[in-house]
Scaffold this motif. Structure first.
Motif, PDB file in Angstrom:
ATOM      1  N   ASP A  61      -1.455 -25.569  10.342  1.00 17.54           N
ATOM      2  CA  ASP A  61      -2.526 -25.905  11.053  1.00 17.54           C
ATOM      3  C   ASP A  61      -2.879 -27.211  10.533  1.00 17.54           C
ATOM      4  O   ASP A  61      -3.569 -28.155  11.117  1.00 17.54           O
ATOM      5  N   PHE A  62      -2.449 -27.913   9.215  1.00 13.59           N
ATOM      6  CA  PHE A  62      -2.769 -29.089   8.663  1.00 13.59           C
ATOM      7  C   PHE A  62      -2.044 -30.150   9.827  1.00 13.59           C
ATOM      8  O   PHE A  62      -2.842 -31.073  10.126  1.00 13.59           O
ATOM      9  N   GLU A  63      -0.765 -29.863  10.029  1.00 14.07           N
ATOM     10  CA  GLU A  63      -0.169 -30.781  10.862  1.00 14.07           C
ATOM     11  C   GLU A  63      -0.924 -30.655  12.309  1.00 14.07           C
ATOM     12  O   GLU A  63      -0.991 -32.006  12.913  1.00 14.07           O
ATOM     13  N   ARG A  64      -1.054 -29.584  12.817  1.00 16.98           N
ATOM     14  CA  ARG A  64      -1.820 -29.625  14.164  1.00 16.98           C
ATOM     15  C   ARG A  64      -3.164 -30.369  14.196  1.00 16.98           C
ATOM     16  O   ARG A  64      -3.292 -31.096  15.105  1.00 16.98           O
ATOM     17  N   LEU A  78      -2.230 -38.994   4.204  1.00 18.22           N
ATOM     18  CA  LEU A  78      -2.226 -37.869   5.035  1.00 18.22           C
ATOM     19  C   LEU A  78      -0.748 -37.001   4.296  1.00 18.22           C
ATOM     20  O   LEU A  78      -0.665 -35.786   4.228  1.00 18.22           O
ATOM     21  N   SER A  79       0.206 -37.892   3.743  1.00 20.28           N
ATOM     22  CA  SER A  79       1.418 -37.360   3.510  1.00 20.28           C
ATOM     23  C   SER A  79       1.117 -36.690   2.131  1.00 20.28           C
ATOM     24  O   SER A  79       1.857 -35.608   1.666  1.00 20.28           O
ATOM     25  N   SER A  80       0.371 -37.084   1.229  1.00 22.56           N
ATOM     26  CA  SER A  80       0.280 -36.495   0.072  1.00 22.56           C
ATOM     27  C   SER A  80      -0.664 -35.135   0.096  1.00 22.56           C
ATOM     28  O   SER A  80      -0.311 -34.038  -0.612  1.00 22.56           O
ATOM     29  N   VAL A  81      -1.470 -34.909   1.095  1.00 22.39           N
ATOM     30  CA  VAL A  81      -2.122 -33.632   1.474  1.00 22.39           C
ATOM     31  C   VAL A  81      -1.161 -32.734   2.085  1.00 22.39           C
ATOM     32  O   VAL A  81      -0.944 -31.613   1.629  1.00 22.39           O
ATOM     33  N   ALA A 105      -7.114 -26.787  -5.761  1.00 18.07           N
ATOM     34  CA  ALA A 105      -8.339 -27.688  -5.974  1.00 18.07           C
ATOM     35  C   ALA A 105      -7.677 -29.073  -5.616  1.00 18.07           C
ATOM     36  O   ALA A 105      -8.440 -29.963  -4.944  1.00 18.07           O
ATOM     37  N   ARG A 106      -6.763 -29.611  -6.008  1.00 16.89           N
ATOM     38  CA  ARG A 106      -5.903 -30.960  -5.535  1.00 16.89           C
ATOM     39  C   ARG A 106      -5.866 -31.170  -4.266  1.00 16.89           C
ATOM     40  O   ARG A 106      -6.262 -32.061  -3.744  1.00 16.89           O
ATOM     41  N   CYS A 107      -5.333 -30.105  -3.529  1.00 14.03           N
ATOM     42  CA  CYS A 107      -5.405 -30.206  -2.141  1.00 14.03           C
ATOM     43  C   CYS A 107      -6.869 -30.335  -1.454  1.00 14.03           C
ATOM     44  O   CYS A 107      -7.233 -31.226  -0.388  1.00 14.03           O
ATOM     45  N   ARG A 108      -7.853 -29.690  -1.851  1.00 14.50           N
ATOM     46  CA  ARG A 108      -9.323 -29.955  -1.583  1.00 14.50           C
ATOM     47  C   ARG A 108      -9.820 -31.341  -1.758  1.00 14.50           C
ATOM     48  O   ARG A 108     -10.330 -31.698  -1.174  1.00 14.50           O
ATOM     49  N   LEU A 109      -9.576 -31.740  -3.089  1.00 15.08           N
ATOM     50  CA  LEU A 109      -9.878 -33.250  -3.444  1.00 15.08           C
ATOM     51  C   LEU A 109      -9.312 -34.210  -2.532  1.00 15.08           C
ATOM     52  O   LEU A 109      -9.933 -35.009  -2.083  1.00 15.08           O
ATOM     53  N   LEU A 110      -8.110 -33.998  -2.219  1.00 16.37           N
ATOM     54  CA  LEU A 110      -7.214 -35.021  -1.139  1.00 16.37           C
ATOM     55  C   LEU A 110      -7.992 -35.048  -0.078  1.00 16.37           C
ATOM     56  O   LEU A 110      -8.245 -35.977   0.761  1.00 16.37           O
ATOM     57  N   GLN A 112     -11.290 -34.048   0.569  1.00 13.56           N
ATOM     58  CA  GLN A 112     -12.519 -34.627   0.757  1.00 13.56           C
ATOM     59  C   GLN A 112     -12.293 -36.093   0.722  1.00 13.56           C
ATOM     60  O   GLN A 112     -13.126 -36.900   1.200  1.00 13.56           O
ATOM     61  N   ARG A 113     -11.207 -36.824  -0.057  1.00 18.66           N
ATOM     62  CA  ARG A 113     -11.256 -37.896  -0.103  1.00 18.66           C
ATOM     63  C   ARG A 113     -10.767 -38.686   1.239  1.00 18.66           C
ATOM     64  O   ARG A 113     -11.135 -39.393   1.792  1.00 18.66           O
ATOM     65  N   LEU A 114      -9.980 -37.786   1.892  1.00 20.36           N
ATOM     66  CA  LEU A 114      -9.539 -38.162   3.075  1.00 20.36           C
ATOM     67  C   LEU A 114     -10.912 -38.253   4.128  1.00 20.36           C
ATOM     68  O   LEU A 114     -10.837 -39.202   4.935  1.00 20.36           O
ATOM     69  N   GLU A 115     -11.789 -37.403   4.002  1.00 17.87           N
ATOM     70  CA  GLU A 115     -13.009 -37.294   4.808  1.00 17.87           C
ATOM     71  C   GLU A 115     -14.065 -38.466   4.579  1.00 17.87           C
ATOM     72  O   GLU A 115     -14.392 -39.091   5.490  1.00 17.87           O
ATOM     73  N   GLN A 116     -13.806 -38.877   3.367  1.00 19.40           N
ATOM     74  CA  GLN A 116     -14.474 -40.104   2.987  1.00 19.40           C
ATOM     75  C   GLN A 116     -13.913 -41.431   3.610  1.00 19.40           C
ATOM     76  O   GLN A 116     -14.739 -42.387   3.873  1.00 19.40           O
ATOM     77  N   LEU A 117     -12.715 -41.562   3.672  1.00 20.53           N
ATOM     78  CA  LEU A 117     -11.993 -42.632   4.341  1.00 20.53           C
ATOM     79  C   LEU A 117     -12.344 -42.642   5.679  1.00 20.53           C
ATOM     80  O   LEU A 117     -12.169 -43.819   6.197  1.00 20.53           O
ATOM     81  N   GLU A 118     -12.641 -41.531   6.232  1.00 21.89           N
ATOM     82  CA  GLU A 118     -13.075 -41.664   7.806  1.00 21.89           C
ATOM     83  C   GLU A 118     -14.109 -42.299   7.986  1.00 21.89           C
ATOM     84  O   GLU A 118     -14.384 -42.767   9.123  1.00 21.89           O
ATOM     85  N   VAL A 119     -15.268 -42.253   7.048  1.00 26.99           N
ATOM     86  CA  VAL A 119     -16.419 -42.885   7.438  1.00 26.99           C
ATOM     87  C   VAL A 119     -16.446 -44.551   7.538  1.00 26.99           C
ATOM     88  O   VAL A 119     -16.104 -45.064   6.377  1.00 26.99           O
TER      89      VAL A 119
END
Length: 126
Positions: A61-64, A78-81, A105-110, A112-119
Motif C-alpha cells: 500500500d505504501f509503494e502504491r 521515502l526509503s526510510s519509511v 511509532a517510528r513509521c508514524r513519525l517518519l 508525519q515528517r514526510l507530510e511536513q516536507l510536502e508543504v
C-alpha cells in the motif's frame, strides 16, 4: 501582450498542477497514517491476526500510494519509511513482538515528517 498572457496561463497551469499534487500527497499520507492507527489499535486490543494482515499489506500500500509522489522530495525519507514498513510484518511473525509498537511509532513519525516536507515553505524550498 501575447507573451504576458501565455506566461500567466503557464503560471496558472503549473500552480494548479502543484496544488493537485500536494493535495494528492497529503491525502495519501493521511491514508497511510490511518492504516498505522488501525494497526496500532488492533495490536493493543490483542487482535494479532488483523494486525498481521494490515502489516503485511502496508508495504504494498505504501509503494502504491507513494509511487507518484513529487520527485523533489528527498528519496532517503521515502526509503526510510519503506524500510520500517517492510520490517513490521517480520516483527509480528517472531516470538517476541515487543518491538512492534516502537517500530510502528517510528513509521508514524517518519510519515508525519514526510507530510511536513510536502508543504511548500522557504525551509523546504531552500
Amino acid at each position: 501582450m501575447k507573451r504576458l498572457v501565455v506566461s500567466i496561463a503557464l503560471l496558472v497551469i503549473v500552480g494548479s498542477l502543484c496544488g493537485v499534487s500536494l493535495h494528492g500527497q497529503q491525502k495519501n499520507t493521511h491514508a497511510l497514517i490511518d492504516t498505522l492507527d488501525r494497526m496500532e489499535q488492533a495490536y493493543q486490543t490483542g487482535d494479532r491476526q488483523r494486525c498481521r494482515q494490515l502489516s503485511e499489506n502496508f508495504p504494498a500500500d505504501f509503494e502504491r500510494r507513494t509511487r507518484w509522489f513529487s520527485l523533489f522530495l528527498p528519496h532517503n525519507y521515502l526509503s526510510s519509511v519503506q524500510e520500517v514498513a517492510v520490517t513490521l510484518p517480520v516483527i509480528l511473525q517472531g516470538e517476541d513482538s515487543a518491538h512492534f509498537p516502537i517500530e510502528l511509532a517510528r513509521c508514524r513519525l517518519l510519515l508525519q515528517r514526510l507530510e511536513q516536507l510536502e508543504v511548500p515553505s522557504m525551509e523546504n524550498i531552500l
